[in-house]
Design an enzyme around this catalytic site. Structure first.
Site, PDB file in Angstrom:
ATOM      1  NE  ARG A  83      -2.942   0.292   3.307  1.00 56.69           N
ATOM      2  CZ  ARG A  83      -2.241   0.384   4.451  1.00 56.69           C
ATOM      3  NH1 ARG A  83      -1.453   1.426   4.671  1.00 56.69           N
ATOM      4  NH2 ARG A  83      -2.326  -0.560   5.350  1.00 56.69           N
ATOM      5  CE1 TYR A 116     -17.640  10.861 -15.610  1.00 59.04           C
ATOM      6  CE2 TYR A 116     -16.347  10.881 -13.594  1.00 59.04           C
ATOM      7  CZ  TYR A 116     -17.188  10.227 -14.475  1.00 59.04           C
ATOM      8  OH  TYR A 116     -17.564   8.938 -14.224  1.00 59.04           O
ATOM      9  CG  ASP A 141      -9.874  16.204 -14.774  1.00 59.38           C
ATOM     10  OD1 ASP A 141      -9.156  15.647 -15.620  1.00 59.38           O
ATOM     11  OD2 ASP A 141     -10.909  15.690 -14.312  1.00 59.38           O
ATOM     12  CE  LYS A 189     -12.556   8.025 -18.827  1.00 55.00           C
ATOM     13  NZ  LYS A 189     -12.467   7.847 -17.426  1.00 55.00           N
TER      14      LYS A 189
HETATM   15  O1  P1T Z   1     -13.346   7.083 -14.101  1.00 52.69           O
HETATM   16  P1  P1T Z   1     -12.195   7.578 -13.284  1.00 52.69           P
HETATM   17  O2  P1T Z   1     -10.882   7.003 -13.654  1.00 52.69           O
HETATM   18  O3  P1T Z   1     -12.461   7.530 -11.807  1.00 52.69           O
HETATM   19  O4  P1T Z   1     -12.007   9.131 -13.653  1.00 52.69           O
HETATM   20  C1  P1T Z   1     -12.988  10.084 -13.407  1.00 52.69           C
HETATM   21  C2  P1T Z   1     -12.878  11.221 -14.387  1.00 52.69           C
HETATM   22  C3  P1T Z   1     -12.247  12.378 -14.004  1.00 52.69           C
HETATM   23  N1  P1T Z   1     -12.101  13.433 -14.842  1.00 52.69           N
HETATM   24  C4  P1T Z   1     -12.574  13.393 -16.098  1.00 52.69           C
HETATM   25  C5  P1T Z   1     -12.408  14.577 -16.998  1.00 52.69           C
HETATM   26  C6  P1T Z   1     -13.216  12.243 -16.564  1.00 52.69           C
HETATM   27  O5  P1T Z   1     -13.665  12.243 -17.822  1.00 52.69           O
HETATM   28  C7  P1T Z   1     -13.395  11.126 -15.687  1.00 52.69           C
HETATM   29  C8  P1T Z   1     -14.106   9.903 -16.110  1.00 52.69           C
HETATM   30  N2  P1T Z   1     -14.939  10.110 -17.224  1.00 52.69           N
HETATM   31  C9  P1T Z   1     -15.727   9.199 -17.833  1.00 52.69           C
HETATM   32  C10 P1T Z   1     -15.883   7.938 -17.419  1.00 52.69           C
HETATM   33  C11 P1T Z   1     -16.445   9.707 -19.019  1.00 52.69           C
HETATM   34  O6  P1T Z   1     -16.930   8.896 -19.851  1.00 52.69           O
HETATM   35  O7  P1T Z   1     -16.537  10.924 -19.173  1.00 52.69           O
END
Ligand code: P1T
Length: 379
Positions: free
Chosen positions: A46, A98, A170, A195
Site C-alpha cells: 500500500r 465530469y 484535471d 483514458k
Molecule cells: O473514471 P475515473 O478514472 O475515476 O475518472 C474520473 C474522471 C475524471 N475526470 C474526467 C475529466 C473524466 O472524464 C473522468 C471519467 N470520465 C468518464 C468515465 C467519461 O466517460 O466521461
C-alpha cells in the site's frame, strides 16, 4: 528529453537481478526485512510497490513534475486531493465538468463541511468576484467534459497565486502529450489515467502530479493512509499503454479534426463542440496552451430532438455506445443519461449541456470508416 523518449524510457530501468527490460509486475503485498526497520525501501505494497514506483516516475516526467502519485481511479485521486482541506474551506469549480467529479464534490465531500461553487471560467476575469477568504482550491477541467470549453490555465494561475489558493487542473481530456498545466502555473495536475494515458480501455486509474514539496508530502501520506492505490498489474498495463501515448495522440488529433470538420459541414448537424475551430470562443487560448486539439468532439443535431439523438446513438456500427473515452477504439456517449446523469438537469442546462448532446471519443481507426459510420447513423 523530448516527450516520445520520456514516454518510453522515463522511470523505467532494466530490472537489476535479471536484466528484464520491461518493469516486472511485482505482485507482492509485502517485503522481507533483514532486521526490524532494515529493508530495501519497500515494506508494504500500500505504501510502495516497485511497479508503481516506475509508473509514478514515468508520469512525473510526462507532466514535467517532480512528484507523481497513482491511485485506484481518477475519482480516488481527486478524493485524496480533497482530503488535504478542512471543513468550511471553499472550492471554486468550473461549471462544466465530469459528472462523477460533481457527484464526489456535492454528494460526498460536502458532507464533511467543504463548500463548492460552480462557475463558468472561460473568462478568467469572472473568477475573482467569487473568491472569499475561505477559498482554498480552484478546480478546473480544460478542455471540459463534455462541452469542450477551454480555460486559460496561465490566467487562472495568476489569480490563484495572488490569493495563495491551490490550483488543480484535471488534464484528462488533453493528456500530457497535448498540455502540461504545471508549466502554466498550476499546482496540481490530476488525470483519469483510465483514458488517454492507459489508452486501451482495460485499466481504471488516477494520477496526481505536482512540483510542490508540501503537497507531495501530503499526497504520499494520504496515498498510504487512505490506501486507494492501484494494483501492480494495473501499473504494468499503464506503463505499457503510455509507451505509445504520443503515437496514439497524433492519430486521435488527426481523426478528431477530420470528424469535427465533417460533422460541421453536415446539413443535419446544428453545432459541433471542438476547440480546434478558429471560431471556438477560446481557440487562441487552446492554441497557446495545447499542442493540438485532441480527439474529443461533441455535437447536437438540428431540431434538438432527443428521440432522434437516441436513434443516431443506437445506429453506430464502428463507434460503440459506452461511457469512457481515450481508448484506441471510438466510443459514443450520451452525457445526459450516462457520464453526467449525476448532475441535476437544471444544473446541466445552466452550464449549457443539453440532453440532446452526443459526445464522441474519436479513436485511432481509419478516419474514412469512422466518417462512413457517422454518415450512415445520422442518415
Ligand atoms: O473514471 P475515473 O478514472 O475515476 O475518472 C474520473 C474522471 C475524471 N475526470 C474526467 C475529466 C473524466 O472524464 C473522468 C471519467 N470520465 C468518464 C468515465 C467519461 O466517460 O466521461
Amino acid at each position: 528529453m523530448k516527450f516520445a523518449t520520456k514516454a518510453i524510457h522515463a522511470g523505467v530501468e532494466p530490472e537489476p537481478h535479471t536484466g528484464a527490460v520491461m518493469t516486472p509486475i511485482f505482485q507482492t503485498s509485502t517485503y522481507a526485512q533483514e532486521a526490524p526497520g532494515k529493508h530495501k525501501g519497500y515494506e508494504y505494497s500500500r505504501t510502495h510497490n516497485p511497479t508503481r514506483t516506475a509508473l509514478q516516475n514515468n508520469l512525473a516526467a510526462l507532466e514535467n513534475a517532480k512528484y507523481a502519485f497513482a491511485f485506484a481511479s481518477g475519482l480516488a485521486a481527486t478524493d485524496t486531493l480533497l482530503r488535504i482541506f478542512r471543513p468550511s474551506d471553499e472550492v471554486l469549480v468550473t461549471d462544466d465538468l465530469y459528472g462523477g467529479t460533481y457527484r464526489l464534490f456535492v454528494q460526498v465531500i460536502e458532507k464533511f463541511g467543504l463548500k463548492f461553487k460552480f462557475i463558468p471560467m472561460q473568462n478568467a476575469q469572472n473568477i475573482e468576484q467569487h473568491l472569499t477568504s475561505q477559498t482554498k482550491l480552484i478546480w478546473i477541467e480544460t478542455p471540459t467534459n463534455p462541452l469542450m470549453n477551454v480555460i486559460d490555465i496561465e490566467a487562472v494561475a495568476k489569480i490563484s497565486k495572488k490569493y495563495n489558493i491551490t490550483l488543480a487542473v484535471d488534464n484528462t481530456f488533453a493528456s500530457p502529450y497535448l498540455q502540461n498545466p504545471l508549466d502554466w502555473g498550476a499546482d496540481v495536475v490530476m488525470h483519469s489515467a483510465t483514458k488517454y494515458l492507459g489508452g486501451h480501455s482495460d485499466v481504471v486509474m488516477g494520477v496526481l502530479a505536482t512540483n510542490r514539496e508540501d503537497l507531495a508530502k501530503e499526497f504520499a501520506f494520504l496515498q498510504n493512509a487512505v490506501g486507494a492505490v492501484p494494483a501492480p498489474m494495473d501499473c504494468f498495463l499503464m506503463l505499457r499503454g503510455i509507451k505509445t501515448l504520443h503515437l496514439r495522440m497524433q492519430r486521435h488529433c488527426e481523426n478528431g479534426a477530420k470528424i469535427a470538420h465533417w460533422l460541421r459541414s453536415h446539413p443535419k448537424v446544428e453545432k459541433v463542440f471542438w476547440c480546434g475551430f478558429p471560431d471556438h470562443p477560446n481557440h487562441e487560448v487552446a492554441k497557446r496552451q495545447m499542442r493540438d486539439f485532441g480527439g474529443m468532439v461533441s455535437f447536437i443535431l438540428k431540431g434538438d430532438d432527443l428521440e432522434e439523438a437516441k436513434r443516431v446513438m443506437s445506429s453506430f456500427k464502428v463507434f460503440t455506445l459506452a461511457e469512457s473515452l481515450g481508448g484506441v477504439e471510438s466510443l459514443c456517449t450520451h452525457p445526459a443519461t450516462m457520464t453526467h446523469a449525476s448532475i441535476p438537469k437544471e444544473q446541466r442546462e445552466k452550464a449549457g449541456l443539453k440532453d440532446t448532446l452526443i459526445r464522441l471519443s474519436v479513436g485511432v481507426e481509419d478516419a474514412e470508416d469512422l466518417i462512413e459510420d457517422l454518415s450512415q447513423a445520422i442518415g
